[in-house]
Scaffold this active site. Structure first.
Site, short mmCIF file in Angstrom:
data_model
loop_
_atom_site.label_atom_id
_atom_site.label_comp_id
_atom_site.label_asym_id
_atom_site.label_seq_id
_atom_site.Cartn_x
_atom_site.Cartn_y
_atom_site.Cartn_z
N ASP A 139 0.82 -1.22 0.00
CA ASP A 139 0.00 0.00 0.00
C ASP A 139 0.85 1.26 0.00
OD1 ASP A 139 -2.44 -1.21 -0.05
OD2 ASP A 139 -3.14 -0.42 1.86
N HIS A 181 -9.89 8.60 -1.64
CA HIS A 181 -10.34 7.24 -1.30
C HIS A 181 -11.07 7.33 0.03
CE1 HIS A 181 -9.88 2.73 -1.09
NE2 HIS A 181 -10.20 3.04 0.16
N ASN A 204 -14.25 3.55 5.53
CA ASN A 204 -14.09 3.67 6.98
C ASN A 204 -12.72 4.25 7.29
OD1 ASN A 204 -15.25 3.28 9.62
ND2 ASN A 204 -13.70 1.70 9.92
N ARG A 208 -23.56 5.62 6.03
CA ARG A 208 -24.98 5.51 5.68
C ARG A 208 -25.86 5.91 6.86
NH1 ARG A 208 -24.01 -0.48 3.46
NH2 ARG A 208 -22.77 -0.36 5.38
N GLY A 259 -15.78 3.04 -0.66
CA GLY A 259 -17.20 2.81 -0.39
C GLY A 259 -18.03 4.07 -0.28
#
Length: 399
Positions: free
Chosen positions: A148, A208, A211, A285, A331
């Site tokens: 990463d 990006h 969470n 959400r 996400g």
């Protein structure tokens, strides 16, 4: 069927994500998740050609048993597909300065990953367990490590050196490393295609957002600055991480409020961010639902999240000099039209104008430009880190 299939493993401390990826197309032939390691209900879920399956792994099982299940149960049931697997690709969170690119794993590489474990104590040890398990189960297949942090090794010193005594960097490697590099690499590359520009001439800011969340300035295909630091704690407001704070808050919590350093670390990593501000949830959400219902904490959390992100995007125009596009992924970035619109509205000084219809349409795996024709470009690109890992694996073993 392609003969360039790669088994991609992403080992967490208590879970293992896996996929068999076609390195040519990025399509997954098999994908799944083994989770709840060390507990009585360890289990594994997987999908083959859209068909879902689930099984218990047995009580108190872990990475080794999960890899053995993948080999002896899942792949054994797909012999034609299994025979096409050319390599095992491993996502590694932290490679420090030792690894500037993906590498074929040998004992020297394993030692290097071990030496970087102090920089990613939750992740690197789990990756090593997965590597050992995969080596035992696939003794004839080459194993590849994809880091990463590698994409960010192109940053100049002015971007990665902290304003601390320089000897802390020289002697102990304390510097900005950044994370999500594989994702930022993929979406910046895809953004150049959408813009119909050569990658070497494309300047984008990639957000990006999940969470965990980070922003990277990508100039001509290279990372020149990024928001995460020595660890993933620095930078943006995240699900449970605080991001940037005054470092003296740590001293205050310990000496004035009686916290231990372990408690402070837990507070900043697991109790802060959207969860800490909203006192409701770390799930974006749920935050958006609370915002729609007028929940004060959720509204404040959403505003701070968007404001911090907009400030970072604005500041990253400095190292780029010219901005071709802002790219949303992850996400939240791929699915929250609300957050994208709020952030871009805060950036109207850069001539961003959201097209509401385009913005609402770019969700659930759909990519596209979300701004008006007369606007600076912002777009959504769904990330595909597994594809990058598969591509790198095939490139390395066919050199």
């Amino acid at each position: 069927m392609s003969n360039k299939l790669v088994l991609v493993l992403n080992c967490g401390s208590s879970s293992l994500k896996f996929a068999v990826i076609d390195a040519q197309t990025g399509d997954d032939q098999i994908s799944g998740l083994a989770e709840c390691f060390g507990l009585e209900d360890s289990r594994i879920k997987w999908k083959i050609n859209g068909e879902k399956h689930e099984s218990s792994l047995g009580a108190f099982t872990a990475h080794r048993e999960a890899v053995e299940f993948i080999v002896n149960k899942i792949l054994a049931g797909q012999p034609e597909l299994a025979a096409q697997i050319q390599a095992v690709g491993h996502r590694i969170v932290h490679g420090g300065e030792k690894f500037t690119r993906s590498v074929i794993i040998d004992e020297h590489v394993i030692k290097g990953i071990e030496e970087c474990s102090s920089l990613a104590p939750l992740h690197n040890p789990a990756h090593l367990i997965g590597i050992r398990a995969a080596m035992a189960s696939f003794p004839k297949l080459p194993q590849v490590a994809v880091f990463d942090t590698a994409f960010h090794q192109s940053m100049p010193e002015r971007s990665f050196i902290y304003a601390l005594p320089y000897k802390l960097y020289r002697e102990h490697g304390i510097r900005r490393y950044g994370m999500h590099g594989t994702s930022h690499l993929f979406v910046s590359r895809e953004a150049a295609k959408v813009l119909k520009k050569p990658l070497a001439e494309t300047n984008v800011i990639c957000a990006h957002l999940g969470n965990g969340a980070s922003v990277t300035a990508v100039k001509g295909g290279k990372s020149v600055d990024t928001s995460m630091g020595l660890t993933p704690l620095e930078g943006l407001v995240m699900g449970t991480r605080c991001g940037d704070i005054d470092p003296s808050i740590i001293y205050h919590l310990v000496h004035q409020l009686g916290y231990t350093l372990e408690e402070v670390n837990n507070l900043m990593n697991k109790q802060s961010g959207l969860l800490g501000i909203s006192e409701l949830t770390n799930d974006c959400r749920g935050i958006e639902e609370g915002y729609a219902d007028g929940h004060k904490g959720a509204t404040l959390a959403l505003e701070i999240f968007c404001y911090r992100l907009a400030k970072y995007i604005a500041s990253y125009t400095v190292p780029l000099g010219r901005l071709d596009a802002v790219v949303f992924t992850g996400g939240i970035g791929e699915n929250s039209d609300i957050i994208r619109e709020k952030v871009l509205n805060m950036l109207q000084i850069f001539n961003f104008h959201v097209d509401s219809e385009r913005n609402k349409a770019a969700r659930f795996g759909k990519k596209g430009i979300i701004t008006a024709d007369n606007s600076t470009v912002a777009m959504v690109i769904p990330t595909n880190e597994e594809w990058v890992i598969a591509e790198d694996s095939i490139k390395l073993i066919t050199k």
